[in-house]
Design an enzyme around this catalytic site. Structure first.
Site, PDB file in Angstrom:
ATOM      1  N   THR A 266     -11.212  65.845  31.272  1.00 57.51           N
ATOM      2  CA  THR A 266     -11.676  66.772  32.298  1.00 57.51           C
ATOM      3  C   THR A 266     -11.196  68.207  32.057  1.00 57.51           C
ATOM      4  O   THR A 266     -11.502  69.103  32.836  1.00 57.51           O
ATOM      5  CB  THR A 266     -11.216  66.309  33.691  1.00 57.51           C
ATOM      6  OG1 THR A 266      -9.798  66.097  33.663  1.00 57.51           O
ATOM      7  CG2 THR A 266     -11.897  64.995  34.065  1.00 57.51           C
TER       8      THR A 266
ATOM      9  N   HIS B 152      -2.141  67.200  30.025  1.00 61.28           N
ATOM     10  CA  HIS B 152      -1.123  67.825  30.865  1.00 61.28           C
ATOM     11  C   HIS B 152      -0.019  66.823  31.153  1.00 61.28           C
ATOM     12  O   HIS B 152      -0.036  65.685  30.670  1.00 61.28           O
ATOM     13  CB  HIS B 152      -1.745  68.379  32.153  1.00 61.28           C
ATOM     14  CG  HIS B 152      -2.540  67.386  32.939  1.00 61.28           C
ATOM     15  ND1 HIS B 152      -1.972  66.314  33.591  1.00 61.28           N
ATOM     16  CD2 HIS B 152      -3.875  67.293  33.169  1.00 61.28           C
ATOM     17  CE1 HIS B 152      -2.904  65.610  34.198  1.00 61.28           C
ATOM     18  NE2 HIS B 152      -4.074  66.178  33.956  1.00 61.28           N
TER      19      HIS B 152
ATOM     20  N   HIS C 265      -0.589  63.205  31.969  1.00 56.74           N
ATOM     21  CA  HIS C 265      -0.901  62.253  30.889  1.00 56.74           C
ATOM     22  C   HIS C 265       0.348  61.860  30.108  1.00 56.74           C
ATOM     23  O   HIS C 265       0.313  60.914  29.316  1.00 56.74           O
ATOM     24  CB  HIS C 265      -1.877  62.885  29.874  1.00 56.74           C
ATOM     25  CG  HIS C 265      -3.196  63.276  30.450  1.00 56.74           C
ATOM     26  ND1 HIS C 265      -3.611  64.580  30.542  1.00 56.74           N
ATOM     27  CD2 HIS C 265      -4.202  62.531  30.967  1.00 56.74           C
ATOM     28  CE1 HIS C 265      -4.818  64.632  31.069  1.00 56.74           C
ATOM     29  NE2 HIS C 265      -5.198  63.404  31.350  1.00 56.74           N
TER      30      HIS C 265
ATOM     31  N   LYS D 149      -8.740  60.898  44.786  1.00 59.97           N
ATOM     32  CA  LYS D 149      -9.451  62.155  45.051  1.00 59.97           C
ATOM     33  C   LYS D 149     -10.050  62.148  46.454  1.00 59.97           C
ATOM     34  O   LYS D 149     -10.554  61.125  46.914  1.00 59.97           O
ATOM     35  CB  LYS D 149     -10.578  62.361  44.029  1.00 59.97           C
ATOM     36  CG  LYS D 149     -10.097  62.428  42.580  1.00 59.97           C
ATOM     37  CD  LYS D 149      -9.249  63.646  42.342  1.00 59.97           C
ATOM     38  CE  LYS D 149      -8.674  63.650  40.946  1.00 59.97           C
ATOM     39  NZ  LYS D 149      -7.752  64.773  40.729  1.00 59.97           N
TER      40      LYS D 149
ATOM     41  N   ARG E  56     -15.510  64.970  41.922  1.00 57.98           N
ATOM     42  CA  ARG E  56     -15.184  65.862  40.817  1.00 57.98           C
ATOM     43  C   ARG E  56     -16.384  66.735  40.447  1.00 57.98           C
ATOM     44  O   ARG E  56     -17.528  66.343  40.640  1.00 57.98           O
ATOM     45  CB  ARG E  56     -14.791  65.044  39.573  1.00 57.98           C
ATOM     46  CG  ARG E  56     -13.458  64.338  39.681  1.00 57.98           C
ATOM     47  CD  ARG E  56     -13.181  63.602  38.375  1.00 57.98           C
ATOM     48  NE  ARG E  56     -11.976  62.800  38.415  1.00 57.98           N
ATOM     49  CZ  ARG E  56     -10.776  63.222  38.087  1.00 57.98           C
ATOM     50  NH1 ARG E  56     -10.611  64.477  37.715  1.00 57.98           N
ATOM     51  NH2 ARG E  56      -9.728  62.414  38.117  1.00 57.98           N
TER      52      ARG E  56
ATOM     53  N   GLN F 177     -15.634  51.421  34.050  1.00 55.47           N
ATOM     54  CA  GLN F 177     -14.312  51.201  33.457  1.00 55.47           C
ATOM     55  C   GLN F 177     -14.113  49.727  33.119  1.00 55.47           C
ATOM     56  O   GLN F 177     -13.509  49.390  32.100  1.00 55.47           O
ATOM     57  CB  GLN F 177     -13.209  51.682  34.404  1.00 55.47           C
ATOM     58  CG  GLN F 177     -11.813  51.567  33.772  1.00 55.47           C
ATOM     59  CD  GLN F 177     -10.736  52.273  34.575  1.00 55.47           C
ATOM     60  OE1 GLN F 177     -11.000  53.257  35.244  1.00 55.47           O
ATOM     61  NE2 GLN F 177      -9.518  51.768  34.502  1.00 55.47           N
TER      62      GLN F 177
ATOM     63  N   ASP G 179      -2.529  54.048  40.388  1.00 56.95           N
ATOM     64  CA  ASP G 179      -3.747  54.276  41.172  1.00 56.95           C
ATOM     65  C   ASP G 179      -4.991  53.700  40.497  1.00 56.95           C
ATOM     66  O   ASP G 179      -6.085  53.764  41.044  1.00 56.95           O
ATOM     67  CB  ASP G 179      -3.940  55.773  41.454  1.00 56.95           C
ATOM     68  CG  ASP G 179      -3.958  56.617  40.181  1.00 56.95           C
ATOM     69  OD1 ASP G 179      -3.677  56.068  39.093  1.00 56.95           O
ATOM     70  OD2 ASP G 179      -4.259  57.811  40.281  1.00 56.95           O
TER      71      ASP G 179
ATOM     72  N   LYS H 204       2.859  64.295  43.222  1.00 57.84           N
ATOM     73  CA  LYS H 204       2.754  64.165  41.772  1.00 57.84           C
ATOM     74  C   LYS H 204       3.441  65.341  41.088  1.00 57.84           C
ATOM     75  O   LYS H 204       3.261  66.496  41.476  1.00 57.84           O
ATOM     76  CB  LYS H 204       1.286  64.107  41.340  1.00 57.84           C
ATOM     77  CG  LYS H 204       0.641  62.747  41.529  1.00 57.84           C
ATOM     78  CD  LYS H 204      -0.742  62.706  40.887  1.00 57.84           C
ATOM     79  CE  LYS H 204      -1.370  61.327  41.043  1.00 57.84           C
ATOM     80  NZ  LYS H 204      -2.699  61.240  40.390  1.00 57.84           N
TER      81      LYS H 204
ATOM     82  N   LYS I 274       2.889  70.116  38.516  1.00 52.73           N
ATOM     83  CA  LYS I 274       2.160  71.244  39.084  1.00 52.73           C
ATOM     84  C   LYS I 274       3.123  72.386  39.364  1.00 52.73           C
ATOM     85  O   LYS I 274       4.243  72.172  39.813  1.00 52.73           O
ATOM     86  CB  LYS I 274       1.471  70.848  40.400  1.00 52.73           C
ATOM     87  CG  LYS I 274       0.365  69.814  40.239  1.00 52.73           C
ATOM     88  CD  LYS I 274      -0.913  70.448  39.758  1.00 52.73           C
ATOM     89  CE  LYS I 274      -2.079  69.448  39.803  1.00 52.73           C
ATOM     90  NZ  LYS I 274      -3.316  70.038  39.298  1.00 52.73           N
ATOM     91  N   THR I 275       2.680  73.609  39.116  1.00 47.17           N
ATOM     92  CA  THR I 275       3.441  74.795  39.477  1.00 47.17           C
ATOM     93  C   THR I 275       2.509  75.712  40.259  1.00 47.17           C
ATOM     94  O   THR I 275       1.323  75.409  40.426  1.00 47.17           O
ATOM     95  CB  THR I 275       3.944  75.556  38.234  1.00 47.17           C
ATOM     96  OG1 THR I 275       2.813  76.141  37.561  1.00 47.17           O
ATOM     97  CG2 THR I 275       4.666  74.621  37.269  1.00 47.17           C
TER      98      THR I 275
END
Length: 405
Positions: free
Chosen positions: A40, A45, A48, A82, A86, A171, A192, A227, A230-231
């Site tokens: 995506t 990041h 992962h 989510k 998306r 999936q 998840d 999670k 993130k910043t």
């Protein structure tokens, strides 16, 4: 200590379909397993990162990883976790992202001599016939059961599209396809993903009469249950062009005291005995040493030893007051953006990425959160002289150098 015992001691295990069988397979190097990555973005990041580390651990024990890149599933998007659908991506963007992922994964996984595989589910999903998939796959799924899973329940109030509803089927088909074509007997993923993974084991059992296994790993959450990765600038990326090695290092150097031991256990290859000893003995200020080890080890894994050495030296120099800013993150300001070699503090904060907007920069300045060359700045209208390089500090721990180009 077996691999399974180590994963347990590191707090990585969440849900397993059959603990005894999974233990037998991975401890004896008999697992051909896959983890899926939907492309995506054009970089992996921190989200992962734990999956990549797990793949590396399993490969080191003799198991064979398959990195499944979602060139097909990314056309839909996973609704798990989510609250909104998306954004749709073009095939060209997805294919570009797939190539970026492949390159980055090779830093973690040994793909030589068939020791691991990279496959793209777009190779089979994009050519499927709709009626065939309804008959051959859809017939094995109960809508009533699917709607009991959390990944769908949480979207029902906001609206779950039929497009997303099909993600579990896609999936599950991936697992079936990898089982039949590559002998893939196990799937790993984040906690998840449990419902989607169970769908795959059930499809294999119903269509082939064979057993396949699934195991989820604990999601990387901070002490507040959010999670990690993130910043205020956004995601912490593995691509050095998107998140510099120094910023990557600083992210881990600045984790909360309550999270450092957990991160060492789940993300690094520091022996578990050493980490457990830190857990018993390190308190208060001593945890800074553990944070430095965490930041160094993860930077070395992602960016190599040379960059990790530069980052730790730069951080130590800054915090010791040695004044060596050679390896500090740096922003060059073009001369035509200056007036008499000066620039407004708010513009400077935005250009260096220390603030996302003038409004945020103003709040930081007025609250005393910004220093320039060790002088606190309280006036948001002040001009900063860039005749010589300057060091901007945000809070106590974030340092950035600005120079005139």
């Amino acid at each position: 200590m077996t691999l399974f015992e180590e994963l347990k001691r590191r707090g990585l295990l969440a849900q397993l379909t059959d603990e005894d069988e999974i233990k037998e397979l991975i401890n004896n190097g008999k697992a051909t397993f896959y983890i899926g990555f939907d492309p995506t973005a054009d970089s992996l990041h921190v989200g992962h990162f734990m999956a990549l580390c797990l793949m590396k651990r399993l490969q080191m024990a003799g198991n064979k990883p398959i990195a499944l890149l979602g060139g097909g599933t990314a056309m839909i998007g996973d609704p798990s976790g989510k609250t909104d659908m998306r954004k749709m991506m073009t095939k060209e963007t997805i294919n570009h992202n797939v190539e970026c992922f492949k390159k980055q994964m090779s830093r973690f996984i040994d793909f030589s001599d068939g020791k691991a595989l990279v496959v793209n589910n777009g190779d089979w999903l994009l050519d499927l016939n709709y009626v065939d998939i309804l008959r051959e796959v859809g017939a094995h799924f109960s809508v009533n059961k699917m709607l009991t899973f959390e990944c769908y329940k949480q979207r029902m109030e906001r609206g779950l599209t039929f497009l997303e509803f099909n993600y579990m089927i896609m999936q599950s088909y991936d697992f079936y396809k990898l089982y039949t074509d590559y002998g893939c007997n196990m799937q790993f993923g984040g906690d998840d993903q449990w419902a989607n993974m169970l769908g795959g084991t059930e499809l294999i059992r119903k269509k082939l009469g064979k057993d396949a296994y699934a195991m989820t790993i604990t999601l990387l959450l901070n002490s507040e249950g959010k999670k990690m990765g993130k910043t205020e600038k956004g995601a912490v990326w593995l691509d050095p062009e998107k998140t510099s090695p120094y910023d990557f290092f600083q992210y881990w150097r600045n984790v909360d005291d309550n999270d450092v031991i957990k991160c060492l256990k789940m993300l690094t290859f520091v022996p578990i005995e050493e980490i457990e000893n830190m857990e018993r003995t390190m308190k208060g200020a001593e945890l800074n040493k553990a944070k430095e080890i965490l930041a160094y080890e993860l930077t070395k894994l992602v960016h190599g030893s040379e960059e990790a050495d530069k980052c730790i030296k730069a951080a130590r120099d800054v915090f010791s007051g040695a004044g060596n800013s050679e390896n500090m993150p740096t922003t060059s300001i073009n001369a035509d953006e200056l007036e008499n070699n000066e620039i407004g503090i708010l513009t400077l904060l935005v250009k260096t990425g220390l603030a996302s907007s003038n409004g945020e920069g103003r709040r930081l300045v007025q609250q005393g959160g910004i220093s320039v060359n060790d002088t606190k700045i309280f006036d948001p209208t002040i001009k900063i002289d860039l005749s010589n390089e300057i060091i901007i500090r945000k809070g106590k721990k974030v340092f950035h150098k600005a120079v005139k180009a």
